[in-house]
Design a protein around this motif. Structure first.
Motif, PDB file in Angstrom:
ATOM      1  N   GLY A  15      26.567  84.302  47.253  1.00 27.45           N
ATOM      2  CA  GLY A  15      25.852  83.531  48.275  1.00 27.45           C
ATOM      3  C   GLY A  15      26.763  82.655  49.119  1.00 27.45           C
ATOM      4  N   GLY A  16      26.174  81.570  49.623  1.00 24.60           N
ATOM      5  CA  GLY A  16      26.878  80.687  50.553  1.00 24.60           C
ATOM      6  C   GLY A  16      28.108  80.022  49.974  1.00 24.60           C
ATOM      7  N   TYR A  17      28.042  79.649  48.696  1.00 27.02           N
ATOM      8  CA  TYR A  17      29.200  79.018  48.060  1.00 27.02           C
ATOM      9  C   TYR A  17      30.355  80.010  47.970  1.00 27.02           C
ATOM     10  CZ  TYR A  17      31.605  75.766  44.894  1.00 27.02           C
ATOM     11  OH  TYR A  17      32.497  74.909  44.311  1.00 27.02           O
ATOM     12  N   ALA A  18      30.034  81.279  47.696  1.00 31.70           N
ATOM     13  CA  ALA A  18      31.066  82.322  47.666  1.00 31.70           C
ATOM     14  C   ALA A  18      31.679  82.489  49.058  1.00 31.70           C
ATOM     15  CB  ALA A  18      30.482  83.640  47.180  1.00 31.70           C
ATOM     16  N   ALA A  19      30.834  82.495  50.087  1.00 30.85           N
ATOM     17  CA  ALA A  19      31.343  82.595  51.461  1.00 30.85           C
ATOM     18  C   ALA A  19      32.271  81.423  51.766  1.00 30.85           C
ATOM     19  CB  ALA A  19      30.181  82.634  52.454  1.00 30.85           C
ATOM     20  N   GLN A  20      31.894  80.230  51.327  1.00 34.45           N
ATOM     21  CA  GLN A  20      32.724  79.046  51.539  1.00 34.45           C
ATOM     22  C   GLN A  20      34.068  79.194  50.821  1.00 34.45           C
ATOM     23  OE1 GLN A  20      30.701  75.429  50.589  1.00 34.45           O
ATOM     24  NE2 GLN A  20      32.490  74.156  50.998  1.00 34.45           N
ATOM     25  N   HIS A  50      35.645  81.834  50.402  1.00 32.93           N
ATOM     26  CA  HIS A  50      36.425  82.779  51.201  1.00 32.93           C
ATOM     27  C   HIS A  50      36.761  82.246  52.593  1.00 32.93           C
ATOM     28  CE1 HIS A  50      36.430  86.030  48.327  1.00 32.93           C
ATOM     29  NE2 HIS A  50      35.110  85.929  48.176  1.00 32.93           N
ATOM     30  N   GLY A  51      36.419  80.992  52.862  1.00 32.84           N
ATOM     31  CA  GLY A  51      36.802  80.367  54.120  1.00 32.84           C
ATOM     32  C   GLY A  51      35.746  80.343  55.199  1.00 32.84           C
ATOM     33  N   TYR A  52      34.530  80.741  54.879  1.00 31.85           N
ATOM     34  CA  TYR A  52      33.454  80.751  55.857  1.00 31.85           C
ATOM     35  C   TYR A  52      32.546  79.544  55.656  1.00 31.85           C
ATOM     36  CZ  TYR A  52      34.986  85.448  56.903  1.00 31.85           C
ATOM     37  OH  TYR A  52      35.748  86.520  57.269  1.00 31.85           O
ATOM     38  N   GLU A  53      31.769  79.228  56.663  1.00 30.51           N
ATOM     39  CA  GLU A  53      30.849  78.100  56.579  1.00 30.51           C
ATOM     40  C   GLU A  53      29.708  78.422  55.631  1.00 30.51           C
ATOM     41  OE1 GLU A  53      28.041  75.486  59.563  1.00 30.51           O
ATOM     42  OE2 GLU A  53      29.809  76.468  60.378  1.00 30.51           O
ATOM     43  N   ASN A  54      29.332  77.447  54.845  1.00 29.82           N
ATOM     44  CA  ASN A  54      28.208  77.599  53.921  1.00 29.82           C
ATOM     45  C   ASN A  54      27.011  76.885  54.517  1.00 29.82           C
ATOM     46  OD1 ASN A  54      26.372  77.649  51.840  1.00 29.82           O
ATOM     47  ND2 ASN A  54      27.631  76.506  50.402  1.00 29.82           N
ATOM     48  N   ASN A  55      26.037  77.665  54.994  1.00 28.64           N
ATOM     49  CA  ASN A  55      24.830  77.085  55.568  1.00 28.64           C
ATOM     50  C   ASN A  55      23.688  77.020  54.560  1.00 28.64           C
ATOM     51  OD1 ASN A  55      25.923  76.717  58.142  1.00 28.64           O
ATOM     52  ND2 ASN A  55      25.581  78.869  58.639  1.00 28.64           N
ATOM     53  N   GLY A  56      23.956  77.435  53.338  1.00 27.24           N
ATOM     54  CA  GLY A  56      22.909  77.461  52.329  1.00 27.24           C
ATOM     55  C   GLY A  56      22.682  76.098  51.705  1.00 27.24           C
ATOM     56  N   ASP A  57      21.549  75.992  51.062  1.00 30.76           N
ATOM     57  CA  ASP A  57      21.230  74.744  50.384  1.00 30.76           C
ATOM     58  C   ASP A  57      21.078  74.959  48.885  1.00 30.76           C
ATOM     59  OD1 ASP A  57      18.916  76.214  50.478  1.00 30.76           O
ATOM     60  OD2 ASP A  57      17.658  74.610  51.252  1.00 30.76           O
ATOM     61  N   SER A  58      21.651  76.055  48.382  1.00 29.97           N
ATOM     62  CA  SER A  58      21.584  76.321  46.950  1.00 29.97           C
ATOM     63  C   SER A  58      22.921  76.873  46.468  1.00 29.97           C
ATOM     64  CB  SER A  58      20.464  77.320  46.630  1.00 29.97           C
ATOM     65  OG  SER A  58      20.782  78.589  47.164  1.00 29.97           O
ATOM     66  N   GLY A 115      21.214  69.947  42.834  1.00 33.37           N
ATOM     67  CA  GLY A 115      20.565  70.654  43.928  1.00 33.37           C
ATOM     68  C   GLY A 115      19.962  71.939  43.378  1.00 33.37           C
ATOM     69  N   MET A 116      19.534  72.815  44.266  1.00 31.64           N
ATOM     70  CA  MET A 116      18.905  74.057  43.863  1.00 31.64           C
ATOM     71  C   MET A 116      19.962  75.036  43.348  1.00 31.64           C
ATOM     72  SD  MET A 116      15.988  75.535  43.541  1.00 31.64           S
ATOM     73  CE  MET A 116      14.911  74.592  44.591  1.00 31.64           C
ATOM     74  N   VAL A 117      19.710  75.605  42.180  1.00 30.25           N
ATOM     75  CA  VAL A 117      20.582  76.632  41.605  1.00 30.25           C
ATOM     76  C   VAL A 117      19.735  77.885  41.440  1.00 30.25           C
ATOM     77  CG1 VAL A 117      22.051  77.302  39.667  1.00 30.25           C
ATOM     78  CG2 VAL A 117      21.971  74.907  40.387  1.00 30.25           C
ATOM     79  N   CYS A 118      20.203  78.980  42.017  1.00 28.62           N
ATOM     80  CA  CYS A 118      19.491  80.255  41.949  1.00 28.62           C
ATOM     81  C   CYS A 118      20.251  81.195  41.021  1.00 28.62           C
ATOM     82  CB  CYS A 118      19.375  80.863  43.344  1.00 28.62           C
ATOM     83  SG  CYS A 118      18.505  82.438  43.351  1.00 28.62           S
ATOM     84  N   LYS A 137      15.434  76.821  55.313  1.00 29.50           N
ATOM     85  CA  LYS A 137      15.652  75.439  54.936  1.00 29.50           C
ATOM     86  C   LYS A 137      14.381  74.662  55.206  1.00 29.50           C
ATOM     87  CE  LYS A 137      20.574  74.825  55.338  1.00 29.50           C
ATOM     88  NZ  LYS A 137      21.629  73.973  55.832  1.00 29.50           N
ATOM     89  N   THR A 138      14.057  73.760  54.311  1.00 30.99           N
ATOM     90  CA  THR A 138      12.886  72.931  54.505  1.00 30.99           C
ATOM     91  C   THR A 138      13.303  71.482  54.558  1.00 30.99           C
ATOM     92  OG1 THR A 138      12.526  72.796  52.128  1.00 30.99           O
ATOM     93  CG2 THR A 138      11.357  74.543  53.303  1.00 30.99           C
TER      94      THR A 138
END
Length: 152
Positions: free
Chosen positions: A31-36, A38-46, A91-94, A148-149
């Motif tokens: 997910g987003g943390y993995a993308a981060q 690798h150097g990408y922006e993390n737009n996720g909230d989990s 925070g949210m963990v999936c 996102k809510t």
């Protein structure tokens, strides 16, 4: 080779990673943390984790979460055998057990390893597989991109 995922401060998930490592949980950060990583922006909230669904591994996940005082209830293994989103103090963990068209063990073998500010090493899905995983999970019935809510 282990890559650094330095924040200059600890990540809210460092404690979870440390406990999983202590219990030798087989997991992959996706997910987003993995993308981060690798150097990408993390737009996720989990924080998204793919866990090996073998019973011994699920037992380790449940034990680690209980030691971290995460409320998962009596049905913990049932939730984790499918998937579960838990609202934790970080925070949210999936947790996912079916995140890719590939087998967990095959994807795990090609993970890239990172370390955090707490010097905990953790496996991250290979960048080339990250998009494949996203397409796979979105194609499953009932799955839509997370919205996102809350306040903008």
């Amino acid at each position: 080779m282990i890559k650094s995922m330095a924040y200059g401060d600890t990540s809210p998930y460092d404690e979870l990673i440390a406990r999983f490592n202590e219990h030798k949980v087989k997991y992959i950060v996706v997910g987003g943390y993995a993308a981060q990583c690798h150097g990408y922006e993390n737009n996720g909230d989990s924080f998204d984790i793919w866990i090996d669904k073998k019973e011994r591994n699920l037992d380790k996940v449940v034990l680690a979460l209980k030691q971290l005082h995460v409320e998962i209830g009596d049905q913990a293994k049932i939730l984790l055998e499918d998937s579960a989103e838990l609202d934790t103090r970080w925070g949210m963990v999936c947790f996912m057990t079916d995140a890719s068209p590939g087998e967990f063990s095959a994807v795990y073998e090609y993970c890239e390893w990172f370390d955090n500010d707490s010097n905990e090493e953790f496996p991250v899905i290979e960048l080339s597989l990250l998009n494949d995983m996203r397409q796979y999970t979105l194609s499953k019935p009932g799955n839509m991109p997370r919205q996102k809510t809350g306040k903008n």
